[in-house]
Design a protein around this motif. Structure first.
Motif, PDB file in Angstrom:
ATOM      1  N   GLU A 231      -6.571 -42.863  57.413  1.00 39.92           N
ATOM      2  CA  GLU A 231      -7.172 -42.368  56.175  1.00 39.92           C
ATOM      3  C   GLU A 231      -8.642 -42.729  56.053  1.00 39.92           C
ATOM      4  N   LEU A 232      -9.080 -43.820  56.674  1.00 38.49           N
ATOM      5  CA  LEU A 232     -10.492 -44.186  56.610  1.00 38.49           C
ATOM      6  C   LEU A 232     -11.318 -43.479  57.673  1.00 38.49           C
ATOM      7  N   ARG A 233     -10.755 -43.322  58.845  1.00 36.87           N
ATOM      8  CA  ARG A 233     -11.513 -42.707  59.922  1.00 36.87           C
ATOM      9  C   ARG A 233     -11.684 -41.201  59.729  1.00 36.87           C
ATOM     10  N   THR A 234     -10.695 -40.567  59.090  1.00 36.23           N
ATOM     11  CA  THR A 234     -10.789 -39.113  58.918  1.00 36.23           C
ATOM     12  C   THR A 234     -11.981 -38.705  58.062  1.00 36.23           C
ATOM     13  N   PRO A 235     -12.171 -39.271  56.860  1.00 36.78           N
ATOM     14  CA  PRO A 235     -13.377 -38.872  56.094  1.00 36.78           C
ATOM     15  C   PRO A 235     -14.675 -39.308  56.764  1.00 36.78           C
ATOM     16  N   LEU A 236     -14.666 -40.420  57.489  1.00 42.17           N
ATOM     17  CA  LEU A 236     -15.883 -40.817  58.188  1.00 42.17           C
ATOM     18  C   LEU A 236     -16.229 -39.822  59.286  1.00 42.17           C
ATOM     19  N   ALA A 237     -15.207 -39.335  59.978  1.00 45.18           N
ATOM     20  CA  ALA A 237     -15.467 -38.313  60.992  1.00 45.18           C
ATOM     21  C   ALA A 237     -16.001 -37.036  60.354  1.00 45.18           C
ATOM     22  N   VAL A 238     -15.490 -36.690  59.166  1.00 42.45           N
ATOM     23  CA  VAL A 238     -15.994 -35.509  58.455  1.00 42.45           C
ATOM     24  C   VAL A 238     -17.458 -35.705  58.072  1.00 42.45           C
ATOM     25  N   ILE A 239     -17.796 -36.916  57.611  1.00 38.40           N
ATOM     26  CA  ILE A 239     -19.188 -37.205  57.234  1.00 38.40           C
ATOM     27  C   ILE A 239     -20.100 -37.093  58.443  1.00 38.40           C
ATOM     28  N   ARG A 240     -19.690 -37.659  59.555  1.00 36.53           N
ATOM     29  CA  ARG A 240     -20.515 -37.580  60.759  1.00 36.53           C
ATOM     30  C   ARG A 240     -20.662 -36.135  61.221  1.00 36.53           C
ATOM     31  N   SER A 241     -19.578 -35.368  61.181  1.00 36.33           N
ATOM     32  CA  SER A 241     -19.653 -33.964  61.589  1.00 36.33           C
ATOM     33  C   SER A 241     -20.587 -33.171  60.669  1.00 36.33           C
ATOM     34  N   ALA A 242     -20.491 -33.422  59.368  1.00 32.35           N
ATOM     35  CA  ALA A 242     -21.376 -32.723  58.425  1.00 32.35           C
ATOM     36  C   ALA A 242     -22.826 -33.094  58.663  1.00 32.35           C
ATOM     37  N   CYS A 243     -23.070 -34.376  58.972  1.00 35.31           N
ATOM     38  CA  CYS A 243     -24.450 -34.802  59.253  1.00 35.31           C
ATOM     39  C   CYS A 243     -24.986 -34.103  60.498  1.00 35.31           C
ATOM     40  N   GLU A 244     -24.159 -33.975  61.514  1.00 34.69           N
ATOM     41  CA  GLU A 244     -24.613 -33.318  62.730  1.00 34.69           C
ATOM     42  C   GLU A 244     -24.896 -31.844  62.481  1.00 34.69           C
ATOM     43  N   ARG A 264     -25.885 -40.787  58.851  1.00 35.99           N
ATOM     44  CA  ARG A 264     -25.089 -40.675  60.084  1.00 35.99           C
ATOM     45  C   ARG A 264     -24.884 -42.043  60.727  1.00 35.99           C
ATOM     46  N   GLN A 265     -25.968 -42.837  60.809  1.00 40.05           N
ATOM     47  CA  GLN A 265     -25.846 -44.175  61.396  1.00 40.05           C
ATOM     48  C   GLN A 265     -24.939 -45.070  60.554  1.00 40.05           C
ATOM     49  N   SER A 266     -25.049 -44.947  59.244  1.00 43.87           N
ATOM     50  CA  SER A 266     -24.195 -45.760  58.378  1.00 43.87           C
ATOM     51  C   SER A 266     -22.729 -45.374  58.540  1.00 43.87           C
ATOM     52  N   ALA A 267     -22.453 -44.072  58.668  1.00 46.69           N
ATOM     53  CA  ALA A 267     -21.076 -43.636  58.876  1.00 46.69           C
ATOM     54  C   ALA A 267     -20.538 -44.148  60.210  1.00 46.69           C
ATOM     55  N   HIS A 268     -21.392 -44.096  61.244  1.00 41.75           N
ATOM     56  CA  HIS A 268     -20.969 -44.604  62.547  1.00 41.75           C
ATOM     57  C   HIS A 268     -20.708 -46.114  62.480  1.00 41.75           C
ATOM     58  N   GLN A 269     -21.608 -46.832  61.795  1.00 43.20           N
ATOM     59  CA  GLN A 269     -21.406 -48.272  61.680  1.00 43.20           C
ATOM     60  C   GLN A 269     -20.173 -48.597  60.855  1.00 43.20           C
ATOM     61  N   LEU A 270     -19.897 -47.779  59.836  1.00 40.83           N
ATOM     62  CA  LEU A 270     -18.710 -47.994  59.025  1.00 40.83           C
ATOM     63  C   LEU A 270     -17.445 -47.768  59.848  1.00 40.83           C
ATOM     64  N   GLU A 271     -17.473 -46.796  60.759  1.00 38.88           N
ATOM     65  CA  GLU A 271     -16.335 -46.604  61.657  1.00 38.88           C
ATOM     66  C   GLU A 271     -16.099 -47.843  62.510  1.00 38.88           C
ATOM     67  N   GLN A 272     -17.174 -48.398  63.052  1.00 35.94           N
ATOM     68  CA  GLN A 272     -17.034 -49.608  63.864  1.00 35.94           C
ATOM     69  C   GLN A 272     -16.553 -50.784  63.029  1.00 35.94           C
ATOM     70  N   THR A 273     -17.048 -50.860  61.787  1.00 36.16           N
ATOM     71  CA  THR A 273     -16.624 -51.948  60.907  1.00 36.16           C
ATOM     72  C   THR A 273     -15.142 -51.838  60.581  1.00 36.16           C
ATOM     73  N   VAL A 274     -14.685 -50.628  60.295  1.00 36.56           N
ATOM     74  CA  VAL A 274     -13.261 -50.427  60.022  1.00 36.56           C
ATOM     75  C   VAL A 274     -12.424 -50.824  61.224  1.00 36.56           C
ATOM     76  N   ALA A 275     -12.879 -50.452  62.419  1.00 31.43           N
ATOM     77  CA  ALA A 275     -12.145 -50.815  63.629  1.00 31.43           C
ATOM     78  C   ALA A 275     -12.088 -52.328  63.803  1.00 31.43           C
ATOM     79  N   HIS A 335     -23.334 -56.970  64.245  1.00 27.02           N
ATOM     80  CA  HIS A 335     -23.886 -56.223  63.121  1.00 27.02           C
ATOM     81  C   HIS A 335     -23.219 -56.637  61.811  1.00 27.02           C
ATOM     82  N   ILE A 336     -21.887 -56.825  61.821  1.00 24.87           N
ATOM     83  CA  ILE A 336     -21.186 -57.224  60.595  1.00 24.87           C
ATOM     84  C   ILE A 336     -21.624 -58.620  60.165  1.00 24.87           C
ATOM     85  N   VAL A 337     -21.719 -59.543  61.122  1.00 27.48           N
ATOM     86  CA  VAL A 337     -22.100 -60.917  60.793  1.00 27.48           C
ATOM     87  C   VAL A 337     -23.515 -60.963  60.244  1.00 27.48           C
ATOM     88  N   LEU A 338     -24.450 -60.281  60.900  1.00 27.93           N
ATOM     89  CA  LEU A 338     -25.842 -60.279  60.430  1.00 27.93           C
ATOM     90  C   LEU A 338     -25.951 -59.608  59.069  1.00 27.93           C
TER      91      LEU A 338
END
Length: 455
Positions: A231-244, A264-275, A335-338
């Protein structure tokens, strides 16, 4: 992970030691009373002989005014203490109430006072009983008999203790082995019926109920992690696709493209953070391996992302990090720690200067303001200046423990210096108490005069 070595039967050994120790104690006590009994009986026998002789001597003295020859050849009458053999007169003067004395060359004496009617002088009956002693010749035999019987009792007690310990601890040992071999993916079930209806059976039934609840909890957490990941990755993927798609359009001005790239970078970083956060929720480690990460570009991006926390306050940020500074850590974790450390520094600085620099193998983030309390590293613990949910430093602590990232916080009440090691260290084992929070180290120094936090 279950222990591959065979568990020590400490409880069984303790029961056997208890049985053996009790048997030795009883044997020693029994032997002491046996030896005491035979010596007391022997002394009572000689005392009785002297009492009979004393009565006969006193009766003869009352009738004839003199002492007669004793009936037993080993008893003699001494009217003068100076005539007592082997210096008994001297010993008797020192210990007048004593009635048994050792003599020379193995001789042994028993004494009995003769007190005739006045004005006659007292006398002494002396029995030299070395040839009549019955216990002394038998002493070595008695001790040998007691030693052999003690060993026999000890062996019997150990055998009984081993049998009883094995019988009593067998169900407990089976239960311990069952629990020791359990893993989160393979929890035992339906095992309590195999145990007797006693304390061990009660414990087994309690453990079975607890394991069933844990199994349900693990299943719910696994389902939650799976659903949350989807449920978290699906809207993030939509955001990244819309940005592209938006970025592919013509006619966007430079500022719009910059904002779009930031999203776009924030969405990508949020995907990594969720993972990363989902990996923390699982027992296994994150799959992301450590790599050489350029620290300066990452810090610049983090400062831009966390800048809204300054909220227009008179705070200056000084970044003094060389361009060739690199950290050997997982990029997403770093990135998360910093982000949390820099965001914490920005949120708790009312005015002054936040300094980010490198000190040897450590990255320093120093800021004036309130120090960090020990409770700040617990989940949902917030400071007055915090606008979040109080999870930032708790996440930092968990990431540090999971990935072997050494963190240190120094505070003196006037400011805080956070230090982050640029190279990961071996992760501590669960049973190692390296510090209060795993790899996270925290020191508080009380100073009598203010000292500069930024060197």
């Amino acid at each position: 992970m279950s222990n591959t070595t065979r568990p020590r039967r400490r409880l069984r050994h303790r029961l056997m030691v208890a049985f053996g120790g009790f048997a030795l104690f009883v044997a020693a006590l029994y032997g002491f009373y046996v030896v005491l009994f035979v010596y007391v009986v022997e002394d009572r026998f000689f005392h009785g002989l002297l009492q009979q002789e004393a009565q006969a001597q006193l009766a003869h003295h009352a009738a004839h005014g003199e002492w007669t020859r004793p009936q037993l050849h080993f008893i003699a009458v001494h009217a003068d203490p100076a005539t007592l053999p082997d210096g008994l007169g001297t010993w008797l003067a020192e210990e007048p109430s004593r009635r048994e004395f050792p003599g020379n060359d193995g001789r042994h004496y028993h004494l009995q006072a003769l007190q005739p009617a006045a004005p006659a002088a007292p006398a002494w009956l002396v029995a030299e009983v070395s040839q009549q002693l019955a216990v002394r010749p038998m002493r070595s035999g008695i001790l040998q008999w007691l030693g052999v019987s003690s060993l026999a009792v000890l062996a019997l007690a150990l055998a009984l203790g081993a049998w009883l310990a094995r019988r009593m601890t067998a169900p407990l040992s089976r239960l311990a082995a069952l629990v020791d071999e359990a893993t989160p993916s393979r929890l035992p079930a339906g095992f309590s019926d195999a145990f007797p209806d006693d304390e061990v059976g009660t414990l087994a039934r309690g453990l079975e109920r607890l394991i069933a609840r844990i199994d349900d909890f693990v299943a719910r957490e696994r389902e939650f992690s799976r659903d949350a990941s989807h449920e978290l990755r699906t809207p993030l993927a939509v955001i990244r696709s819309a940005c592209e798609r938006l970025a592919a359009r013509d006619g966007l001005d430079v500022e719009s493209r910059l904002q779009l790239e930031h999203v776009r970078q924030s969405a990508h970083q949020l995907e990594q953070t969720v993972a990363t956060l989902l990996a923390l929720a699982r027992e296994e480690h994150s799959a992301e391996a450590a790599s050489d990460v350029a620290v300066l570009p990452l810090l610049e991006r983090v400062i831009v992302d966390q800048a809204p926390l300054l909220d227009g306050r008179a705070v200056e940020v000084r970044l003094d990090v060389a361009t060739n500074t690199r950290a050997h850590l997982p990029a997403t974790v770093l990135h998360i720690v910093l982000s949390n450390l820099v965001g914490n520094a920005f949120a708790h600085t009312r005015d002054g200067e936040v300094v980010i620099d490198v000190d040897g193998e450590w990255l320093r983030i120093a800021n004036p303001g309130d120090g960090i309390a020990a409770a700040a590293f617990q989940p949902f613990a917030k400071g007055e200046a915090s606008a979040g949910f109080g999870l930032g430093l708790a996440i930092v602590r968990r990431l540090g423990e999971r990935h072997g990232i050494a963190l240190r916080f120094d505070t003196d009440g006037e400011g805080t210096v956070a230090r982050l090691a640029l190279t990961a260290q071996p992760s501590p084992r669960p049973n190692e108490n390296n510090s209060a929070n795993g790899c996270l180290r925290r020191s508080i120094s009380a100073r009598t005069s203010p000292a500069p936090i930024i060197e």
